[in-house]
Design a protein around this motif. Sequence first.
Motif, PDB file in Angstrom:
ATOM      1  N   GLY A 179       2.408 -26.140  -0.828  1.00 58.52           N
ATOM      2  CA  GLY A 179       3.320 -26.679  -1.838  1.00 58.52           C
ATOM      3  C   GLY A 179       3.116 -26.101  -3.226  1.00 58.52           C
ATOM      4  N   GLY A 180       3.680 -26.803  -4.214  1.00 58.92           N
ATOM      5  CA  GLY A 180       3.467 -26.460  -5.609  1.00 58.92           C
ATOM      6  C   GLY A 180       2.406 -27.373  -6.194  1.00 58.92           C
ATOM      7  N   PRO A 181       2.172 -27.281  -7.508  1.00 59.23           N
ATOM      8  CA  PRO A 181       1.113 -28.097  -8.122  1.00 59.23           C
ATOM      9  C   PRO A 181       1.275 -29.601  -7.888  1.00 59.23           C
ATOM     10  CG  PRO A 181       1.861 -26.415  -9.653  1.00 59.23           C
ATOM     11  CD  PRO A 181       2.792 -26.357  -8.487  1.00 59.23           C
ATOM     12  N   THR A 182       2.502 -30.095  -7.900  1.00 57.74           N
ATOM     13  CA  THR A 182       2.708 -31.530  -7.715  1.00 57.74           C
ATOM     14  C   THR A 182       2.299 -31.983  -6.315  1.00 57.74           C
ATOM     15  OG1 THR A 182       5.009 -30.957  -7.279  1.00 57.74           O
ATOM     16  CG2 THR A 182       4.516 -31.922  -9.431  1.00 57.74           C
ATOM     17  N   VAL A 183       2.700 -31.226  -5.327  1.00 61.29           N
ATOM     18  CA  VAL A 183       2.324 -31.567  -3.946  1.00 61.29           C
ATOM     19  C   VAL A 183       0.813 -31.449  -3.780  1.00 61.29           C
ATOM     20  CG1 VAL A 183       2.465 -30.798  -1.540  1.00 61.29           C
ATOM     21  CG2 VAL A 183       4.556 -31.048  -2.903  1.00 61.29           C
ATOM     22  N   ARG A 184       0.230 -30.400  -4.366  1.00 60.97           N
ATOM     23  CA  ARG A 184      -1.220 -30.205  -4.207  1.00 60.97           C
ATOM     24  C   ARG A 184      -2.024 -31.315  -4.885  1.00 60.97           C
ATOM     25  NH1 ARG A 184       0.121 -24.622  -5.023  1.00 60.97           N
ATOM     26  NH2 ARG A 184      -0.609 -24.669  -7.168  1.00 60.97           N
ATOM     27  N   ASN A 185      -1.460 -31.935  -5.917  1.00 58.75           N
ATOM     28  CA  ASN A 185      -2.166 -33.044  -6.564  1.00 58.75           C
ATOM     29  C   ASN A 185      -2.182 -34.294  -5.699  1.00 58.75           C
ATOM     30  OD1 ASN A 185      -2.989 -31.777  -8.890  1.00 58.75           O
ATOM     31  ND2 ASN A 185      -1.166 -32.318 -10.054  1.00 58.75           N
ATOM     32  N   ARG A 210       7.775 -40.049   1.982  1.00 63.02           N
ATOM     33  CA  ARG A 210       9.000 -39.372   2.434  1.00 63.02           C
ATOM     34  C   ARG A 210       9.671 -40.195   3.527  1.00 63.02           C
ATOM     35  NH1 ARG A 210       8.113 -33.471   4.689  1.00 63.02           N
ATOM     36  NH2 ARG A 210       7.033 -34.685   6.255  1.00 63.02           N
ATOM     37  N   ARG A 218      -4.077 -23.261  -2.033  1.00 65.19           N
ATOM     38  CA  ARG A 218      -3.028 -22.766  -2.943  1.00 65.19           C
ATOM     39  C   ARG A 218      -1.718 -22.521  -2.214  1.00 65.19           C
ATOM     40  NH1 ARG A 218      -6.977 -19.341  -5.367  1.00 65.19           N
ATOM     41  NH2 ARG A 218      -7.662 -20.231  -7.343  1.00 65.19           N
ATOM     42  N   PRO A 257       7.121 -17.562  -4.677  1.00 62.43           N
ATOM     43  CA  PRO A 257       5.767 -17.539  -4.129  1.00 62.43           C
ATOM     44  C   PRO A 257       5.499 -18.675  -3.148  1.00 62.43           C
ATOM     45  CG  PRO A 257       5.729 -18.564  -6.283  1.00 62.43           C
ATOM     46  CD  PRO A 257       7.140 -18.150  -6.046  1.00 62.43           C
ATOM     47  N   LYS A 258       6.421 -19.645  -3.072  1.00 62.97           N
ATOM     48  CA  LYS A 258       6.151 -20.787  -2.193  1.00 62.97           C
ATOM     49  C   LYS A 258       7.283 -20.968  -1.213  1.00 62.97           C
ATOM     50  CE  LYS A 258       2.517 -21.907  -4.386  1.00 62.97           C
ATOM     51  NZ  LYS A 258       1.260 -21.442  -3.880  1.00 62.97           N
ATOM     52  N   GLY A 262       0.387 -39.677   0.147  1.00 63.56           N
ATOM     53  CA  GLY A 262       1.763 -40.162   0.066  1.00 63.56           C
ATOM     54  C   GLY A 262       2.825 -39.155   0.449  1.00 63.56           C
ATOM     55  N   THR A 263       2.451 -37.884   0.636  1.00 63.59           N
ATOM     56  CA  THR A 263       3.491 -36.879   0.873  1.00 63.59           C
ATOM     57  C   THR A 263       4.186 -37.061   2.222  1.00 63.59           C
ATOM     58  OG1 THR A 263       1.792 -35.363   1.679  1.00 63.59           O
ATOM     59  CG2 THR A 263       2.441 -35.139  -0.624  1.00 63.59           C
ATOM     60  N   ARG A 310       3.365  -9.203  -2.799  1.00 60.57           N
ATOM     61  CA  ARG A 310       3.342 -10.635  -3.081  1.00 60.57           C
ATOM     62  C   ARG A 310       4.756 -11.148  -3.328  1.00 60.57           C
ATOM     63  NH1 ARG A 310      -0.872 -12.743  -7.447  1.00 60.57           N
ATOM     64  NH2 ARG A 310       0.467 -11.676  -8.906  1.00 60.57           N
TER      65      ARG A 310
END
Lengths: 168, 267
Positions: B90-96, B32, B87, B171-172, B27-28, B267
């Motif tokens: 994206g962040g955790p939401t996008v990765r899910n 959109r 990793r 970090p992202k 859905g990403t 980093r």
Amino acid sequence: MTKVPVRFTHNGREKAVFADGGDNLLEVLRRGIGDLSPKYGCGQGTCGTCTVLIDGEPYLACLTLAVASEGKTVDTVGGLANGPDLHPLQQAFMDHFAAQCGYCTSGMLMAAKALLDRNQNPTRYEVIEAISGNLCRCTGYEPIIDAVLTAAERMRGGYGSNSMGRAG
Amino acid sequence: MISVETFTNADQAAGALGPDAIYHGGGTIVMRTLNYGEQNFSRIVRSTDSALKRIAIAGDRIEIGAGVTMSEVIASRDLDFLHPVARSVGGPTVRNAATVGGNLFAEHPYGDFATALLALDAKVRTSGGSEQDMESFLAGRNSFNGLVTSLSIVRPQGQDFRYRKVTRIKPKGVSIMSIAAWTPQSAGRVGEARIAFGAMGATPLRAKEAERALSDKSLDRSSVEAAMAALRGDFQPPDDALASGWYRSEVAPVHLRRLLLDEEVAR
């Protein structure tokens, strides 16, 4: 075009709504069942203010097809407090002045909850990683990170996940 | 109005696609487009086929279902060499939500996972069972109207696979560029090197001049400097809001050196 029924558990309660086929979950939450706690921000997966938990995992409600939520559990920031008792994360956000304009707060809290639900002793970097999909343009992030770490510390100290967690 | 058609079988979903339809993976990309009212489709086709979520070992190859998400890649021990890649998305939401198959269609400057798959010489399997190599698939992706069902790769040995994403925001952040290099070695020499860059063109692209400079050489400062010089002939990167094409061209060799020589970067 006929609407389609979508049934899911919203903040612990069974809900059924009719949605248009292309509706995203955020529209169904806000317009369909009147939960205005998740916010509409960018609509493209950048800001994170619409973050909700689906079956315990963080998702962007604006990028989630509503019909894909059928049968799932959807938790929003509106269900975080237990009556008058704030969740430890909410209390810690207040204590650390982790909200200024407040627009990111709904997503920040849910992203942080997803982290603390599986890891109550996160490192600072793990907190940064957990909220890396959530933009804040006011705080500079440090008060938010401090608040999440404080909430984790209070929750480890025996505060329930839905109990007031203010440190003395 | 948009209609949604859900199929339990991926082949049936593929059969339902047409000029008025789009396939919805995580859905990403699709959502959109809908949120901005930019859709040129009236039907959304999706599938709950468990085969699309499968990660399977077959001989020396690993087959990854197109519906596997970045979070599921990170959760798979068999795909540990791809954890840094997933990793970086994206962040955790996008990765899910974001899927391996969907990343093949992510437009510039997205598509970091596809960059890694290009370096790893992935084979793209589509509905009906046909297979093509990643490079030709990416070249023709805009006219592709089927359904990607899985991707197949050989597991790289040891430190033969390297990946780095270059962003302005830590970090992202969105890629200034991403780089993936597969340099299988034998008797201290690189065999056939594969180097892919993301965000240096409309799709992830191979750095073929740089690859040639490394092949049959030991992976040391001398060969890497030759690859850096050769890289200047590989790309004509576009200007965008993140960086000019000139900037990308200037810094790409430096980032390639840092990657290949495992130089530490703050980093």
